[in-house]
Design a protein around this motif. Structure first.
Motif, PDB file in Angstrom:
ATOM      1  N   ARG A 156      23.871 112.791  39.788  1.00  0.00           N
ATOM      2  CA  ARG A 156      24.445 111.467  39.563  1.00  0.00           C
ATOM      3  C   ARG A 156      24.044 110.525  40.693  1.00  0.00           C
ATOM      4  NH1 ARG A 156      29.274 111.934  36.454  1.00  0.00           N
ATOM      5  NH2 ARG A 156      28.664 112.943  34.500  1.00  0.00           N
ATOM      6  N   ARG A 157      24.055 109.234  40.439  1.00  0.00           N
ATOM      7  CA  ARG A 157      23.795 108.215  41.450  1.00  0.00           C
ATOM      8  C   ARG A 157      24.554 106.948  41.063  1.00  0.00           C
ATOM      9  NH1 ARG A 157      18.684 108.898  38.984  1.00  0.00           N
ATOM     10  NH2 ARG A 157      18.296 107.347  37.348  1.00  0.00           N
ATOM     11  N   ARG A 158      24.556 105.994  41.989  1.00  0.00           N
ATOM     12  CA  ARG A 158      25.243 104.728  41.757  1.00  0.00           C
ATOM     13  C   ARG A 158      24.288 103.570  42.022  1.00  0.00           C
ATOM     14  NH1 ARG A 158      30.716 104.775  41.520  1.00  0.00           N
ATOM     15  NH2 ARG A 158      30.842 102.620  42.237  1.00  0.00           N
ATOM     16  N   ILE A 159      24.505 102.481  41.322  1.00  0.00           N
ATOM     17  CA  ILE A 159      23.788 101.251  41.635  1.00  0.00           C
ATOM     18  C   ILE A 159      24.486 100.589  42.816  1.00  0.00           C
ATOM     19  CG2 ILE A 159      23.108  98.970  40.812  1.00  0.00           C
ATOM     20  CD1 ILE A 159      23.071 100.065  37.986  1.00  0.00           C
ATOM     21  N   VAL A 160      23.715 100.240  43.820  1.00  0.00           N
ATOM     22  CA  VAL A 160      24.257  99.555  44.994  1.00  0.00           C
ATOM     23  C   VAL A 160      24.156  98.047  44.816  1.00  0.00           C
ATOM     24  CG1 VAL A 160      24.018  99.214  47.483  1.00  0.00           C
ATOM     25  CG2 VAL A 160      23.633 101.487  46.482  1.00  0.00           C
ATOM     26  N   SER A 161      23.002  97.594  44.348  1.00  0.00           N
ATOM     27  CA  SER A 161      22.790  96.158  44.196  1.00  0.00           C
ATOM     28  C   SER A 161      21.701  95.909  43.162  1.00  0.00           C
ATOM     29  CB  SER A 161      22.400  95.507  45.527  1.00  0.00           C
ATOM     30  OG  SER A 161      21.140  95.993  45.965  1.00  0.00           O
ATOM     31  N   ALA A 162      21.690  94.680  42.669  1.00  0.00           N
ATOM     32  CA  ALA A 162      20.621  94.227  41.777  1.00  0.00           C
ATOM     33  C   ALA A 162      20.078  92.926  42.341  1.00  0.00           C
ATOM     34  CB  ALA A 162      21.136  94.020  40.363  1.00  0.00           C
ATOM     35  N   ALA A 176      27.753  94.879  43.647  1.00  0.00           N
ATOM     36  CA  ALA A 176      28.913  95.000  42.774  1.00  0.00           C
ATOM     37  C   ALA A 176      29.387  96.438  42.746  1.00  0.00           C
ATOM     38  CB  ALA A 176      28.580  94.523  41.361  1.00  0.00           C
ATOM     39  N   ARG A 177      30.643  96.598  42.403  1.00  0.00           N
ATOM     40  CA  ARG A 177      31.205  97.944  42.276  1.00  0.00           C
ATOM     41  C   ARG A 177      30.892  98.548  40.913  1.00  0.00           C
ATOM     42  NH1 ARG A 177      37.347  97.413  44.315  1.00  0.00           N
ATOM     43  NH2 ARG A 177      37.206  99.697  44.197  1.00  0.00           N
ATOM     44  N   ALA A 178      30.674  97.691  39.919  1.00  0.00           N
ATOM     45  CA  ALA A 178      30.298  98.158  38.581  1.00  0.00           C
ATOM     46  C   ALA A 178      29.300  97.179  37.983  1.00  0.00           C
ATOM     47  CB  ALA A 178      31.523  98.288  37.684  1.00  0.00           C
ATOM     48  N   PHE A 179      28.381  97.701  37.188  1.00  0.00           N
ATOM     49  CA  PHE A 179      27.360  96.877  36.535  1.00  0.00           C
ATOM     50  C   PHE A 179      27.415  97.116  35.026  1.00  0.00           C
ATOM     51  CE2 PHE A 179      25.948  97.189  40.852  1.00  0.00           C
ATOM     52  CZ  PHE A 179      25.274  95.990  41.114  1.00  0.00           C
ATOM     53  N   ILE A 180      27.208  96.052  34.285  1.00  0.00           N
ATOM     54  CA  ILE A 180      27.169  96.142  32.821  1.00  0.00           C
ATOM     55  C   ILE A 180      25.880  95.491  32.343  1.00  0.00           C
ATOM     56  CG2 ILE A 180      28.256  95.412  30.662  1.00  0.00           C
ATOM     57  CD1 ILE A 180      30.955  95.474  32.138  1.00  0.00           C
ATOM     58  N   ASP A 181      25.063  96.267  31.654  1.00  0.00           N
ATOM     59  CA  ASP A 181      23.827  95.741  31.076  1.00  0.00           C
ATOM     60  C   ASP A 181      24.141  95.274  29.661  1.00  0.00           C
ATOM     61  OD1 ASP A 181      21.357  95.144  30.053  1.00  0.00           O
ATOM     62  OD2 ASP A 181      20.382  96.977  30.743  1.00  0.00           O
TER      63      ASP A 181
END
Length: 615
Positions: A156-162, A176-181
């Protein structure tokens, strides 16, 4: 004087440096939503309702996706399938027409309970819905450049930034703490390294009889795209189409063969006799949503040039989009103006024009192309033909206890390829299959690897399964669920894969969003939340037999409520039903034996009160 000049230069440099640092500084938010499609807006509103800060990032200068870019003839089959965010939106559109024209006006009738709103009205209502939540900030003209993630830990991994590119070339980083595509293309999920599919799977991959090419094999073909033009016959509001840039009549002259042979009789029609499908019933103020015509001799959609779009870079995509505009608009200009077109056909076509009060910034032409299908995530649950199959001996489709949304449309595809030329061939890969209303599991929006990403639009489905999900009301429901799930994941500091789905369902029900199709208990009923909870546990399956009459047609693709899907809460609970319902209760919930013979409403209320409402 020189000292003052040097001081001014120093101050100027300092100000410029400060502005540059501000532009380059990362913006912080709880939830970052990429794509202001209806699903993206629903996600942003849902997260904001839960007390989260939201940055809604849109790559263009236009919000609302296809709802504000020409798709006004909304795809659904029965009004009972519209709940949650989309129902709220439609009711606001309806109220807007009532306020401006009167409850009995022809505009209100044409708006079809707010589901056939003009793009300009849809845009205004969506802007109002966003404005109600100061926690939502909308950032336009920011195109995704890259995504930074943590290293993989136990798969598993997490998105840190976009990071996004602005129109001035500057980059904007968002943490962000959560991302929605919520993009139609699935660009964020791809940049995050999630697995996805483009094109058709083989029949054997998911056991789908209608999958694959004619030989049942997988290929890279995606569904055809086209413009959704908004046009009118009202001369007081008409903007005459003009010759598009790069127009060459030789590209279109072969269309005349279809008229000479009798395969086509009109340019604009609501059936296969024309090319430009003027959806019936019409829209308010003498407008029509113009679309591709299924199975027609000549089509607006161009499935033979789309396959490179999903994974294409900006230049590739721009070239494909330009080709669609050139064809859809060039063919129209040819049929309205070229001397070789029979006069009766030409004059009939010229009755139609663009609308002066729609898309003023683009000369009446929709600013976005209708991207029916691009990438599709391979997530925790891949939605396939099996998810819409009828349950054994039951009027209802198979049960999904982890459902977060519902749909009632058909599996449909406007074609993925072409045989023959554009004017004497036919689309390959076209299908339309009716199914009973269905549930959509949470895993459809949940990725396999990334712990803080949700994907409600380019969601997890086979090509055939995606044909039943790719509709704005359904995408809006999935977006609403994504926003709510992101808020829960943040509150409880959990991966999106680990949140409690019954808790998510409880919040969705409280917000008027259905997880099972019910025809006689709408979202504004006091029994809605309890019944949705019970139905999603399986309590409504087995109440009606599999064989049901066809629902009454309301015209076009619309119909009355599906028979066999009513809760009939005033009916008594028989001994047999009481016995079966007891087996569906949570382990720590008890219902007294005296509950038998009482009304279904009272039984379900008691069960819900003891297991959910009291928690």
């Amino acid at each position: 004087m020189m000292r003052i000049l040097r001081l001014l230069i120093v101050v100027s440099i300092a100000i410029s440096s400060t502005l540059a640092m501000a532009a380059d500084a990362a913006r912080q938010t709880d939830v970052c939503v990429y794509g202001s499609t209806p699903a993206g807006i629903a996600a942003a509103v849902s997260a904001a309702k839960a007390g989260r800060s939201v940055l809604l990032v849109e790559p263009t200068d236009h919000i609302g996706g296809m709802l504000t870019s020409g798709l006004s003839h909304t795809d659904f089959r029965s009004f009972e399938a519209l709940t949650g965010f989309f129902l709220d939106f439609a009711q606001r559109v309806d109220a807007d027409y009532v306020a401006r024209y009167g409850a009995d006006s022809e505009q209100v009738v044409a708006a079809f309970r707010g589901t056939h709103g003009e793009p300009s009205v849809n845009l205004r209502i969506l802007q109002q819905m966003l404005a109600e939540y100061p926690a939502i900030q909308t950032l336009k003209q920011l195109v995704l450049e890259e995504v930074a993630t943590t290293d993989s830990q136990l798969g598993r991994r997490r998105i840190v930034s976009a990071t996004f590119a602005g129109p001035d070339g500057q980059s904007q980083q968002i943490d962000a703490r959560a991302f929605i595509d919520a993009s139609y293309e699935g660009d964020l999920l791809a940049a995050a390294g999630e697995c996805y599919h483009v094109g058709r799977e083989s029949r054997s991959q998911y056991g789908e009889p209608m999958a694959g090419n004619p030989q049942g094999q997988a290929d890279g073909q995606v569904q055809g795209y086209n413009l959704r033009l908004i046009m009118t016959t009202d001369t007081t509001n008409m903007r005459e189409p003009v010759q598009p840039a790069g127009y060459n009549r030789d590209d279109f002259v072969d269309v005349l063969q279809a008229f000479e042979s009798g395969k086509l009789k009109h340019v604009f029609a609501s059936d296969r006799s024309g090319i430009y499908r003027a959806h019936a019933p019409g829209m308010p103020n003498d407008k029509a949503d113009i679309n591709d015509t299924p199975h027609a001799a000549v089509r607006l959609s161009m499935p033979d040039i789309n396959d490179a779009y999903p994974d294409g870079d900006r230049a590739t995509r721009a070239k494909i989009v330009a080709a669609h505009y050139a064809y859809n608009l060039g063919l129209l200009y040819f049929l309205q103006h070229d001397a070789a077109v029979p006069p009766a056909i030409r004059e009939d076509a010229r009755r139609w024009g663009f609308c002066r009060d729609e898309f003023p910034g683009t000369a009446g032409i929709p600013p976005q192309l209708y991207i029916r299908e691009a990438r599709r995530m391979v997530g925790q649950h891949v939605f396939t033909a099996r998810d819409t199959e009828q349950a054994d001996g039951d009027a209802r489709a198979v049960l999904h206890r982890d459902s977060i949304a519902i749909g009632d449309y058909v599996h449909n595809c406007h074609g993925t390829g072409r045989t023959g030329s554009r004017f004497d061939g036919q689309h390959e890969g076209e299908f339309y299959k009716k199914v009973p209303p269905y549930q959509i599991p949470y895993g459809v929006i949940v990725p396999a690897v990334t712990e803080n990403l949700l994907v409600p639009v380019a969601c997890s489905a086979s090509h055939f399964g995606f044909g039943a999900l790719r509709l704005e009301p359904i995408w809006s429901s999935l977006g609403q669920a994504a926003g709510c799930a992101a808020a829960i994941a943040i509150e409880q500091d959990l991966p999106v894969q680990a949140i409690d789905v019954p808790h998510l369902q409880q919040r969705l029900h409280a917000d008027g969003s259905a997880t099972i199709y019910v025809t006689d208990v709408p979202p504004d009923s006091e029994d809605f939340a309890a019944l949705q909870w019970w139905g999603t546990r399986g309590g409504l399956h087995g109440l009606a037999p599999a064989k049901q009459p066809r629902p009454k047609s309301l015209g076009s693709q619309y119909n009355a409520a599906f028979p066999g899907h009513a809760a009939e809460l005033d009916n008594p609970v028989t001994d047999a039903l009481h016995k079966r319902w007891l087996t569906l209760l949570p382990a720590d919930t008890t219902i007294p034996d005296t509950a038998s013979k009482q009304a279904r409403r009272d039984w379900i209320r008691a069960a819900w009160r003891h297991s959910v409402a009291g928690n």
